[in-house]
Design an enzyme around this catalytic site. Structure first.
Site, PDB file in Angstrom:
ATOM      1  N   ARG A 118      42.268  41.949  44.811  1.00 46.49           N
ATOM      2  CA  ARG A 118      41.264  42.767  44.484  1.00 46.49           C
ATOM      3  C   ARG A 118      39.584  42.273  44.746  1.00 46.49           C
ATOM      4  O   ARG A 118      38.413  42.062  43.846  1.00 46.49           O
ATOM      5  CB  ARG A 118      41.570  42.488  42.423  1.00 46.49           C
ATOM      6  N   SER A 172      42.104  46.955  33.926  1.00 44.01           N
ATOM      7  CA  SER A 172      42.628  45.667  33.349  1.00 44.01           C
ATOM      8  C   SER A 172      40.699  44.994  33.195  1.00 44.01           C
ATOM      9  O   SER A 172      40.235  45.475  34.275  1.00 44.01           O
ATOM     10  CB  SER A 172      43.613  45.064  34.628  1.00 44.01           C
ATOM     11  N   GLU A 176      37.752  41.004  36.227  1.00 41.38           N
ATOM     12  CA  GLU A 176      37.618  42.584  37.706  1.00 41.38           C
ATOM     13  C   GLU A 176      36.710  43.352  37.568  1.00 41.38           C
ATOM     14  O   GLU A 176      36.220  43.737  38.433  1.00 41.38           O
ATOM     15  CB  GLU A 176      39.349  42.900  37.453  1.00 41.38           C
TER      16      GLU A 176
END
Ligand SMILES: Cc1cc2nc3c(=O)[nH]c(=O)nc-3n(C[C@H](O)[C@H](O)[C@H](O)COP(=O)(O)OP(=O)(O)OC[C@H]3O[C@@H](n4cnc5c(N)ncnc54)[C@H](O)[C@@H]3O)c2cc1C
Length: 336
Positions: free
Chosen positions: A164, A236, A332
């Site tokens: 990420r 998420s 995230e």
């Protein structure tokens, strides 16, 4: 290009947070970038590059310029007998691109079906799911540097992709708006069933097509993840923490069973979902928001929650995980 003042972002973030931006610039032509630069519109102004808003949490109104592109062309720019290179505009919907590839027998991307958002954000976040990240297919991108007023090309080695993460998240690159991304797809299909859930799904199949994998991923995702149109969320909320062996040995006795695995580089990846669930947060309601009952990594907005409420909930979760397991989990989602 269109410019809107005092513009609502309600329909531009999948958490459905009611916030406004002072200015919203809707780009619809490649010439707009130079135009914005030469008019000095953004000098000393706060700016935010926005795709579909599926990985952001707004905690307040935005006092500056939000910039979004609606350019959405797909173009085949090169091919040989093994590969095909496809250039996409940043405003193109990611899933639309995946479907285009599967429909046209361009392979390798089918595991990434149904990830919400735009092409432009995909390399920024280095999106991933079901055993693959976009970096595996990424060739290059073109970005506009709003500080220098120039287009720059970055190839894969310059993007520094990680979990990420990409160089575009670094401080030095914050002025770079992704304009076009080129992906390199395979002409031959080789199913990627590394992910346990997919392997189980196809356990009894001997012949599998890319369309089968695409359909399976869509089916699994529909079952597991809340549809933001019905229950606003940003996927998420937290990243899975990665820790080195020294730290792992120190805290392993605190971790729930099956909540970690060793990576090839010797570090350990910990399942944030397992920690959050084990700490008792799964399905928790906090004012107008909460932790999704079927997936503890996902925070949901039940009823016109304020961004700050969601942020408070996230901070409470982070603190409990730190106290209980001596691990720092990080969002995230991009907090604004
Ligand atoms: C239900 C659901 C499921 C999800 N599942 C997954 C998943 O499986 N895997 C996964 O990795 N992610 C997942 N996500 C997160 C999200 O889909 C991705 O992060 C996606 O790439 C965000 O795209 P976006 O266009 O909405 O970006 P935005 O949320 O608009 O922006 C995200 C970040 O990218 C920057 N950005 C956006 N466009 C540009 C641009 N053109 N140039 C420069 N910077 C830009 C923004 O400034 C921001 O920092 C999920 C989200 C939801 C709601």
């Amino acid at each position: 290009m269109q410019i809107f003042q005092n513009f609502s972002l309600l329909n531009h973030n999948t958490f459905k947070i009611q916030v406004k931006t002072d200015f919203f610039i809707a780009i619809d032509s490649i010439d707009d970038y130079q135009h914005i630069f030469s008019e000095n519109m953004l000098i000393n102004k706060k700016k935010l590059f926005l795709g579909a808003g599926s990985n952001v949490l707004f905690t307040q109104n935005f006092a500056g310029y939000v910039i979004q592109s609606s350019e959405n062309a797909i173009k085949i720019i090169n091919e040989d007998n093994k590969f095909i290179w496809i250039e996409c505009d940043s405003g193109l919907n990611w899933h639309h691109f995946v479907k285009f590839c599967v429909d046209n027998n361009f392979y390798g991307i089918e595991n990434l079906a149904m990830i919400p958002g735009s092409i432009g954000a995909a390399p920024v976040q280095n999106i991933g799911a079901y055993g693959i990240e976009q970096s595996a297919l990424f060739d290059s991108l073109i970005a506009f540097d709003f500080e220098k007023g120039t287009f720059v090309k970055l190839d894969k080695s310059q993007c520094d992709f990680g979990y990420r993460y990409s160089i575009l998240k670094s401080h030095n690159m914050q002025n770079h708006f992704v304009v076009k991304v080129t992906y390199k797809l395979n002409k031959q299909f080789n199913p990627n069933l590394k992910y346990k859930e997919l392997a189980n799904y196809f356990a009894k199949n001997t012949s599998i097509s890319a369309q089968n994998v695409f359909d399976a991923v869509c089916k699994i995702r529909k079952k597991k993840l809340p549809n933001p149109e019905i229950l606003p969320n940003a996927g998420s909320f937290f990243k899975n923490p990665i820790i080195d062996e020294k730290k792992f040995l120190k805290i392993s006795h605190l971790l729930p069973p099956n909540s970690y695995f060793k990576l090839d580089d010797g570090n350990y990846k910990i399942s944030a979902a397992n920690l959050i669930e084990y700490a008792g947060w799964k399905g928790y309601h906090y004012n107008n928001c909460g932790v999704y009952e079927k997936h503890s990594l996902i925070l949901v907005n039940y009823n016109s929650s304020q961004g700050k409420e969601l942020l408070n909930l996230a901070e409470k979760i982070i603190n409990t995980i730190s106290e209980k397991f001596n691990i720092e989990i990080e969002p995230e989602v991009v907090i604004i």
